[in-house]
Design a protein around this motif. Structure first.
Motif, PDB file in Angstrom:
ATOM      1  N   SER A 217       0.845  -1.197   0.000  1.00 33.15           N
ATOM      2  CA  SER A 217       0.000   0.000   0.000  1.00 33.15           C
ATOM      3  C   SER A 217       0.882   1.249   0.000  1.00 33.15           C
ATOM      4  O   SER A 217       1.937   1.280   0.647  1.00 33.15           O
ATOM      5  CB  SER A 217      -0.902  -0.035   1.245  1.00 33.15           C
ATOM      6  OG  SER A 217      -1.663   1.125   1.369  1.00 33.15           O
ATOM      7  N   PRO A 218       0.506   2.298  -0.718  1.00 28.41           N
ATOM      8  CA  PRO A 218      -0.742   2.446  -1.479  1.00 28.41           C
ATOM      9  C   PRO A 218      -0.677   1.912  -2.905  1.00 28.41           C
ATOM     10  O   PRO A 218      -1.690   1.762  -3.563  1.00 28.41           O
ATOM     11  CB  PRO A 218      -0.936   3.962  -1.496  1.00 28.41           C
ATOM     12  CG  PRO A 218       0.466   4.500  -1.486  1.00 28.41           C
ATOM     13  CD  PRO A 218       1.272   3.561  -0.650  1.00 28.41           C
ATOM     14  N   CYS A 219       0.543   1.639  -3.419  1.00 30.97           N
ATOM     15  CA  CYS A 219       0.644   1.251  -4.832  1.00 30.97           C
ATOM     16  C   CYS A 219       1.895   0.397  -5.009  1.00 30.97           C
ATOM     17  O   CYS A 219       2.935   0.654  -4.394  1.00 30.97           O
ATOM     18  CB  CYS A 219       0.738   2.512  -5.700  1.00 30.97           C
ATOM     19  SG  CYS A 219       0.736   2.195  -7.477  1.00 30.97           S
ATOM     20  N   GLY A 220       1.771  -0.647  -5.852  1.00 28.22           N
ATOM     21  CA  GLY A 220       2.926  -1.496  -6.110  1.00 28.22           C
ATOM     22  C   GLY A 220       2.499  -2.856  -6.606  1.00 28.22           C
ATOM     23  O   GLY A 220       1.342  -3.076  -6.983  1.00 28.22           O
ATOM     24  N   PHE A 221       3.442  -3.791  -6.597  1.00 30.30           N
ATOM     25  CA  PHE A 221       3.157  -5.138  -7.088  1.00 30.30           C
ATOM     26  C   PHE A 221       4.141  -6.117  -6.457  1.00 30.30           C
ATOM     27  O   PHE A 221       5.166  -5.724  -5.871  1.00 30.30           O
ATOM     28  CB  PHE A 221       3.249  -5.204  -8.610  1.00 30.30           C
ATOM     29  CG  PHE A 221       4.530  -4.659  -9.184  1.00 30.30           C
ATOM     30  CD1 PHE A 221       5.687  -5.435  -9.231  1.00 30.30           C
ATOM     31  CD2 PHE A 221       4.584  -3.359  -9.688  1.00 30.30           C
ATOM     32  CE1 PHE A 221       6.868  -4.935  -9.752  1.00 30.30           C
ATOM     33  CE2 PHE A 221       5.765  -2.848 -10.226  1.00 30.30           C
ATOM     34  CZ  PHE A 221       6.912  -3.637 -10.251  1.00 30.30           C
ATOM     35  N   GLU A 222       3.836  -7.387  -6.606  1.00 31.30           N
ATOM     36  CA  GLU A 222       4.725  -8.444  -6.150  1.00 31.30           C
ATOM     37  C   GLU A 222       5.332  -9.123  -7.376  1.00 31.30           C
ATOM     38  O   GLU A 222       4.607  -9.600  -8.248  1.00 31.30           O
ATOM     39  CB  GLU A 222       3.959  -9.464  -5.305  1.00 31.30           C
ATOM     40  CG  GLU A 222       4.831 -10.570  -4.734  1.00 31.30           C
ATOM     41  CD  GLU A 222       4.037 -11.536  -3.868  1.00 31.30           C
ATOM     42  OE1 GLU A 222       4.477 -11.797  -2.738  1.00 31.30           O
ATOM     43  OE2 GLU A 222       2.978 -12.023  -4.316  1.00 31.30           O
ATOM     44  N   LEU A 223       6.650  -9.152  -7.427  1.00 29.56           N
ATOM     45  CA  LEU A 223       7.357  -9.822  -8.508  1.00 29.56           C
ATOM     46  C   LEU A 223       7.589 -11.271  -8.088  1.00 29.56           C
ATOM     47  O   LEU A 223       8.203 -11.535  -7.051  1.00 29.56           O
ATOM     48  CB  LEU A 223       8.684  -9.108  -8.770  1.00 29.56           C
ATOM     49  CG  LEU A 223       9.558  -9.566  -9.937  1.00 29.56           C
ATOM     50  CD1 LEU A 223      10.506  -8.431 -10.350  1.00 29.56           C
ATOM     51  CD2 LEU A 223      10.379 -10.806  -9.600  1.00 29.56           C
TER      52      LEU A 223
END
Length: 405
Positions: A217-223
Motif C-alpha cells: 500500500s498504497p501502490c505497487g506489485f509483487e514480482l
C-alpha cells in the motif's frame, strides 16, 4: 483333605454353593450361578456376560474389553470407532460432526467460526493467527491485507498484473533438485506504476510474472519468479532490473518483504528437513540480522514452531502458523519469510544464497560435526560459506551487516 470334601464355590450374587462346572464368569471376572447369570446382560459383540456395557453410535452395547479400541464422542457420549477433532472442542463422532462447520483454511471442524472477507468461514485459531479487522470496518481480512473488498481504495491497474491468487503451472529453470521461487514485494508512486510494470515484464520474460498484493500500500506489485536453481538465479535473473526500477522511483520499506520458496523435493529426507529447520530457528539473531528485519507479525520465530520442528519435517502441519519464519503450510515448498524487501541486487542475491546455502550446509551435517565442531552454530556455517565462492553475495552481505562470524 480329600477333594470330595471341598466346599463348592459360592455364586457372587446369591452366595449359593455352585459346582465349578456350572459357574458362569462375567467379563469382570465374577463367578455366577446359571440363574443369576440370566439377569446379567451380554455384550453385543463377544456375547459374554458383562455388568458394565458401553452404548455405541451403532446402538449396540459392548463390554469393557470390546470397547477398548473405541473412542468416546464428547458430544453424545456414545462410543465410536472414528472420531474427528474439533477446534475449540473435543472429539466427535460422524453424526455429531454434522453439527459443526469446517474451517475453510485448515479444514478442521470448528466449534465457533467467523466469516471473513469473501464469505468463507474460519475457525477461531485461524482467525487469530491469519486475520485482522479491515482498517475501515469490522470485516476480517488476511493479515497482509489492509482493507476488505468493499472498503479497498481504488488502486493503480495494469492489464498484465495478475490478481493475488494467480498461480500458473510452474516452469522450472536450471538443474535441481533444489529450486527456489522468489517473491519480491515492491512499492511504486502511482505516477510511475505502469512504467515500472512494463519495465519489470520486459526484463523478466518467461522467468516470472507480477501479482497484486493488497498489503503493498498504497501502490505497487509483487514480482514472482518460477522455480529456479540457485545457479540459474545467480546467472540468469535480470539483476539490472532492480536498479532500473529504483531509477524509475520504485522503492521498498519496512512493510514489504522477500519470500523465498524452497522445493520440498530438494531435501534428501525428513531428517534433512529437520536439520535445516532447526538450523534456521537456532540462529534467530544472526538470521534476522542478515534479513535486515525482525518481524514478529509476518515472520516470527515462535516457541511453538520450535517445539514442533520434528513434526513439520515429517509432514505434520496441523495448526501450523502461516506467518512464521518458515511457513510449512505449502504442499510442495517451504516458504522462508524472514527477509526485508530490497531493490539492491546484493541483498536479494543474499536472500537466495542463504536459502540455498543453508539447505546444502545441513544436507550432510552429521552428529559428530554437531557435537565436536558445533555444527548448529552460525560461526560454523560462515566458515563453510567462506570456502564456497558461489555464495559470495551471501558472504558480502554478512560482512556488510557484521554477522560473518
Amino acid at each position: 483333605m480329600p477333594a470330595s470334601t471341598l466346599a463348592d464355590p459360592l455364586c457372587e450374587d446369591c452366595s449359593h454353593p455352585t459346582p465349578t462346572s456350572e459357574l458362569v464368569s462375567t467379563v469382570e471376572g465374577e463367578p455366577l450361578c446359571g440363574d443369576c447369570a440370566e439377569d446379567v446382560p451380554r455384550c453385543d459383540q463377544c456375547a459374554n456376560y458383562s455388568r458394565e456395557r458401553a452404548l455405541t453410535v451403532d446402538e449396540t452395547y459392548l463390554c469393557g474389553e470390546c470397547v477398548l479400541d473405541w473412542s468416546r464422542c464428547t458430544d453424545c457420549d456414545h462410543y465410536t470407532r472414528h472420531v474427528t477433532a474439533v477446534v475449540g472442542g473435543g472429539e466427535v463422532c460422524g453424526g455429531c460432526g454434522e453439527n459443526y462447520t469446517s474451517c475453510s483454511d485448515c479444514g478442521y471442524l470448528a466449534a465457533d467460526t467467523s466469516e471473513v472477507c469473501g464469505g468463507s468461514q474460519v475457525c477461531a485459531s485461524c482467525a487469530d493467527e491469519d486475520y485482522h479487522e479491515c482498517a475501515a470496518c469490522y470485516t476480517l481480512v488476511l493479515r497482509e491485507d489492509t482493507y476488505c473488498q468493499a472498503c479497498a481504495p481504488e488502486r493503480s491497474w495494469h492489464s498484465k498484473v495478475h490478481s493475488w491468487d494467480h498461480k500458473p503451472s510452474p516452469r522450472f529453470h536450471g538443474q535441481g533438485p533444489l529450486y527456489l521461487g522468489l517473491e519480491l514485494e515492491i512499492k511504486t508512486p502511482s505516477g510511475v506504476f505502469n512504467d515500472a510494470v512494463d519495465t519489470a515484464l520486459d526484463h523478466l520474460g518467461d522467468l516470472g510474472y507480477l501479482k497484486e498484493d493488497s498489503s503493498i500500500s498504497p501502490c505497487g506489485f509483487e514480482l514472482v519468479t518460477h522455480p529456479m536453481s540457485y545457479a540459474y538465479a545467480r546467472e540468469e535473473f535480470p539483476w539490472q532490473l532492480l536498479n532500473r526500477l529504483r531509477l524509475l522511483g520504485a522503492y521498498t520499506d519496512e512493510h514489504v518483504g522477500i519470500h523465498v520458496h524452497l522445493s520440498r523435493a530438494g531435501f534428501d529426507s525428513p531428517a534433512h528437513i529437520y536439520r535445516w529447520l532447526k538450523f534456521v530457528y537456532r540462529n534467530e539473531t544472526a538470521v534476522t540480522t542478515l534479513a535486515r528485519r525482525s518481524s514478529p507479525e509476518w515472520a516470527k520465530f515462535s516457541a511453538e514452531a520450535r517445539s514442533r520442528l520434528w513434526e513439520y519435517a515429517h509432514g505434520t502441519q496441523d495448526y501450523a502458523a502461516r506467518y512464521e519464519a518458515v511457513n510449512v503450510r505449502p504442499e510442495h515448498t517451504f516458504e522462508l519469510r524472514v527477509f526485508a524487501s530490497s531493490l539492491h541486487p546484493q541483498q536479494v542475491q543474499a536472500a537466495l544464497a542463504f536459502a540455498a546455502a543453508s539447505v546444502e550446509y545441513t544436507r550432510h551435517l552429521s552428529a559428530a560435526e554437531i557435537a565436536r565442531r558445533r555444527g548448529w552454530e552460525w560461526t560454523a556455517f560462515t566458515t563453510w560459506v567462506r570456502s564456497r565462492p558461489h555464495y559470495s553475495p551471501l558472504l558480502a552481505e554478512m560482512e556488510a551487516l557484521a554477522c560473518a562470524s
